[in-house]
Every structure is written in structure tokens, then in C-alpha cells.
Design an enzyme around this catalytic site. Structure first.
Site, PDB file in Angstrom:
ATOM      1  N   ASP A 196       0.847  -1.190   0.000  1.00 57.37           N
ATOM      2  CA  ASP A 196       0.000   0.000   0.000  1.00 57.37           C
ATOM      3  C   ASP A 196       0.882   1.239   0.000  1.00 57.37           C
ATOM      4  O   ASP A 196       1.988   1.217  -0.540  1.00 57.37           O
ATOM      5  CB  ASP A 196      -0.924  -0.044   1.234  1.00 57.37           C
ATOM      6  CG  ASP A 196      -2.281   0.563   0.982  1.00 57.37           C
ATOM      7  OD1 ASP A 196      -2.348   1.800   0.909  1.00 57.37           O
ATOM      8  OD2 ASP A 196      -3.266  -0.188   0.862  1.00 57.37           O
ATOM      9  N   HIS A 234      -3.935   5.157   4.063  1.00 62.47           N
ATOM     10  CA  HIS A 234      -4.750   4.087   3.513  1.00 62.47           C
ATOM     11  C   HIS A 234      -4.280   2.720   4.015  1.00 62.47           C
ATOM     12  O   HIS A 234      -5.074   1.868   4.424  1.00 62.47           O
ATOM     13  CB  HIS A 234      -4.673   4.159   1.987  1.00 62.47           C
ATOM     14  CG  HIS A 234      -5.629   3.295   1.254  1.00 62.47           C
ATOM     15  ND1 HIS A 234      -5.309   2.011   0.854  1.00 62.47           N
ATOM     16  CD2 HIS A 234      -6.896   3.523   0.813  1.00 62.47           C
ATOM     17  CE1 HIS A 234      -6.326   1.481   0.205  1.00 62.47           C
ATOM     18  NE2 HIS A 234      -7.313   2.371   0.159  1.00 62.47           N
ATOM     19  N   SER A 445     -11.227  -1.515  -1.160  1.00 65.94           N
ATOM     20  CA  SER A 445     -10.015  -1.463  -0.343  1.00 65.94           C
ATOM     21  C   SER A 445     -10.263  -2.022   1.047  1.00 65.94           C
ATOM     22  O   SER A 445      -9.325  -2.472   1.713  1.00 65.94           O
ATOM     23  CB  SER A 445      -9.511  -0.020  -0.227  1.00 65.94           C
ATOM     24  OG  SER A 445      -8.923   0.416  -1.428  1.00 65.94           O
TER      25      SER A 445
END
Length: 465
Positions: A196, A234, A445
Site C-alpha cells: 500500500d 490508507h 479497499s
């Protein structure tokens, strides 16, 4: 033809006989063709109507329920057929209560399990109620994907009871200890890589699961991929859904004892770094012991693109060579382009984006995952396409409908709670004093790491897979 397998005909006397028993609660009519031979062939269709001599309502589902630890939590629903008589009633033993719609709740539970007689008019059924382990992570009660009781997860509405990952029995006794005794599955011994943009390795709800010096920062060439940017990480949010620690703070990951590594490939992209992050470079040792690679990223293409052969071969190598030859698992988010994509709005019920537009999704070694919401149906944004292999909880917007509760960058000076959409992400200070969590994470996600956590439980239960 028809229901002929359920009946036989005596060749001497012509008697029609039943094979087995009739399911008269679900089926009231049977038909089959018979041929009579007497110089002339005659075909006839025989219809048998079955009337239930007892039209009592039946409890047909929910023989086992899972109770929450806290007081007055709803446990589950009894599914009842033929419950049409307004004079019918449901009775259940204390300390349980039951509504006329079949909802069971309890004031308090002291034992680990109960066998309870439920009486519906004159019919008695015995159900088993099992108390969940004592889960004291304060945000767990709102994590609908783990135990959906129609809670609102700090949004304006709740979801559908039981529309979760159905892992209650797994976390009670789904695995075996060294003495072959049943224990709960937690993902222990399984390594998940978060490929990520970052991973906050010192986060209070992640650090105990983070492999020491096991991550890699492709920007600074060190083992700490913690992000410098402060607008939300994220990767940290993704990691919490997969493997936030069961430690009485924050929430709980699907696999709360799985080990975590972070590879921030997205901050310094290029084939070489991606190949390393996905285990394709045998000389890049941090990735060589990874069991599951979580890829919560993708493209927003509206058309075809050429498949990168080096990246495709990386996943092919991984599924054949990693995990001591049993093969690593590659989990990839499908995309969020069902309703909107690059300015286009799709309102006709067709996906704006096709998941196959991302060429890596066409590689059979990737497990491409779509998202479901708290009502147990496809999330509004989840990209459709032939490459979508499975769906897993990903939530909705977090305002009108539940999103996903997970880890955020630590501190009230950074993270999604300080972003433009802070109201969608912020949890009340009495539950999140230091602003270390978000209630508004969503997308495929989110679906990818919830699936990664489930796969970790599966590998713990059966490491030979």
C-alpha cells in the site's frame, strides 16, 4: 420425469408407493408420468396433493445462536414458517426474551452455552445459544462485519442482522491446539503483507502484530513505512481490518493474531518495487515469508490496457514457490467504479467500470474481491466484472449507512479525521479519545483486507492448504 424418483409402482398390483418421506411443510403437490401397457400404450400424468394434518408453525432455522457479552444484546432470529395466526405466541426460558417476530435477546449471560426450549403454541424446539468469547475491544460492538446485530456503526442507520462474515463459531473453536483440543482461530502464525502507501508500525492497535524489521519503506530504504503525510494513511486503515490486535483498545481485526508487514510500493511505484513487494524477487527477503499479499489498490481505466508480463509472472511465481511451495495468496480489490468513473455517472444499473479493465485482474493467480454492505448486498460502488471472484464486507459511506471501523493515523493532528471529510470519519471522543480510529473507511479497499483476515483464519486452521 417430475417427481418420479419419490415414488414406485408395484408391477403386479399397480399400487403407488412412497419412497422415503414427504416434506409436506415445503411441498404440497407431486407429479409424475406413468405408462400403462395393455396392447395400447397409454401415458397419464398422476398428481398427488399432500395436506399437512398439522398446520403448526415450524422453527426451521437458527438452531445455534451466538450471544454478545454485554447486557441486553440481541442474539439472533428464529426463522419460523406458517407464523400467520395472530393468536400464536412464542415462549422461551429465562434469562432470554423473545419477540413475536422471533428476535431473541438476553439481560445477562453467565454460562458459555445454553440449551433452551422454545415453545411456539404447542410445538417445542430446542435451540443452542453460545456466548461469544469475552471481547472487550471497545469499538468491536460497532464492527458489523464481525457480528451484525443491525448496529448503526455511528452512521444514520443500521444494517441487517446476521449479514456479517459468519465467523462466530470460528473464533470460538474453529482451530486445534497442540493437544488437538478445539480453540478459537485468530490467524496466529500467518503473515499478511499490506502492499500500500504506508503502515504505522507503532499504532496502539497494530504494533503487537507488526513483524519487527519485517516491513520496507521504498522511499527511505529502511524498515519503517510509517507515512509522513498527515491526511490519512490508507495502508494503516487496511491493516486494521485484517489484523488489529485483540487488546481491549480500539477495534478488532478479522485475524487479530496474524502477523503484519507493510510495503509502501504505492509511494515509489515501478515494476522493480512492485515485484519486490509481491514476493517476486528472491533476493528481497522481507517478502519471502509472506503468506497473503493484500493489494487494496487499482486503476481507473475506462478501456483496455496491456498486461505487464513481469507483474503477471510475479504472482505466478508466488503461487508456486512461496509459502514453502504451497503458494502465496494474492488478494486484490476489484475497484469502486460501479456508479462513477472519471466523470461518468452510471444510473441504469450497469457498472461504469469493468473489473477486467485492470489487466492484472485477468491473471488467474489473483483473488479479485468485490464489496458488500451491512445489509448483505453489493456495495453501491463495487465494480462488477467477470474477474470478481468473491465479495467481502466493505461498507458504504459511513454517514447514511455503515462504513468500516478501523485504525487511522494516531493523534488528532493527523489521519482521516482531519481530512475534508472529517465528519464521516470521526468517532466520538469518549470512545476514541486520541483520534486513532476512523468510522468512515470503505471501498473494495476494505473488502480485500477483511477477506485477507478470513484467509488467515483458514490457513491457521489448515496450514497444509
Amino acid at each position: 420425469g417430475g417427481d418420479s424418483d419419490d415414488f414406485s409402482i408395484d408391477p403386479l398390483g399397480g399400487d403407488i408407493r412412497l419412497i422415503g418421506s414427504l416434506d409436506y411443510e415445503r411441498k404440497h403437490q407431486y407429479q409424475f408420468a406413468a405408462r400403462v401397457v395393455n396392447e395400447i400404450y397409454t401415458d397419464s400424468t398422476i398428481t398427488i396433493n399432500v395436506n399437512d394434518i398439522s398446520e403448526q408453525s415450524k422453527i426451521t432455522d437458527g438452531q445455534t445462536f451466538y450471544a454478545a457479552e454485554s447486557t441486553k444484546e440481541s442474539i439472533g432470529y428464529l426463522d419460523i414458517t406458517d407464523f400467520k395466526d395472530s393468536d400464536s405466541s412464542l415462549d422461551i426460558e429465562l434469562p432470554f426474551k423473545i419477540s413475536d417476530k422471533g428476535l431473541i435477546s438476553a439481560d445477562n449471560l453467565d454460562n458459555s452455552s445454553y440449551d433452551v426450549d422454545v415453545t411456539l403454541d404447542e410445538q417445542t424446539n430446542t435451540v443452542t445459544i453460545v456466548k461469544l468469547p469475552d471481547i472487550k475491544d471497545p469499538l468491536y460492538s460497532q464492527q458489523w462485519h464481525l457480528n451484525n446485530r443491525s448496529q448503526d456503526a455511528f452512521s444514520n442507520s443500521g444494517g441487517k442482522t446476521r449479514a456479517d462474515m459468519h465467523l462466530q463459531q470460528t473464533i470460538i473453536d474453529g482451530c486445534r491446539d497442540n493437544n488437538n483440543q478445539p480453540v478459537g482461530c485468530t490467524g496466529k502464525g500467518v503473515v499478511i503483507a499490506i502492499v500500500d502507501e504506508g503502515l504505522e508500525i507503532a499504532h496502539e492497535d497494530l504494533q503487537d502484530n507488526v513483524v519487527e524489521d519485517g516491513s520496507w519503506d521504498f522511499v527511505n530504504n529502511d524498515s519503517d513505512p510509517t507515512m509522513d503525510a498527515t491526511g490519512g494513511d490508507h495502508g494503516t486503515a487496511v491493516a486494521g481490518l485484517a489484523a488489529a490486535v485483540a487488546n481491549q483498545v480500539g477495534g478488532r481485526g478479522v485475524a487479530p493474531s496474524a502477523s503484519l508487514k507493510g510495503f509502501n510500493f504505492l509511494l515509489k511505484q515501478g515494476d522493480g518495487n512492485q515485484i519486490k513487494a509481491l514476493g517476486g524477487d528472491a533476493n528481497f527477503t522481507p517478502a519471502q515469508d509472506v503468506d497473503i499479499f493484500n493489494q487494496s489498490y487499482g486503476s481507473s481505466r475506462r478501456g483496455d490496457a496491456t498486461l505487464d508480463g513481469d507483474i503477471a509472472n510475479t504472482s505466478k511465481y508466488g503461487v508456486k514457490s512461496l509459502r514453502k511451495g504451497k503458494g502465496a495468496i494474492y488478494i486484490k480489490s476489484a475497484g469502486n467504479g460501479f456508479e462513477h468513473l472519471q466523470g461518468a455517472n452510471c444510473t441504469a444499473g450497469f457498472s461504469c467500470q469493468n473489473s477486467n479493465m485492470d489487466p492484472i485482474h485477468t491473471v488467474p493467480f489473483q483473488m479479485v474481491v468485490g464489496a458488500t454492505n451491512a445489509n448483505g448486498v453489493k456495495s453501491s460502488y463495487s465494480t462488477a466484472g467477470a474477474s470478481v471472484w468473491i465479495s467481502s464486507p466493505g461498507g458504504e459511506d459511513g454517514t447514511d449507512n455503515p462504513a468500516m471501523i478501523t485504525t487511522d493515523q494516531s493523534g488528532c493532528h493527523q489521519g482521516y479525521s482531519t481530512s475534508t471529510y472529517s465528519s464521516r470519519h470521526t468517532i466520538s471522543r469518549d470512545l476514541d479519545l486520541n483520534c486513532n480510529y476512523t468510522k468512515g473507511f470503505n471501498g473494495t479497499s476494505s473488502a480485500a483486507p477483511t477477506l485477507a483476515g478470513a484467509v488467515a483464519l483458514l490457513l491457521e486452521a489448515n496450514p497444509d492448504l
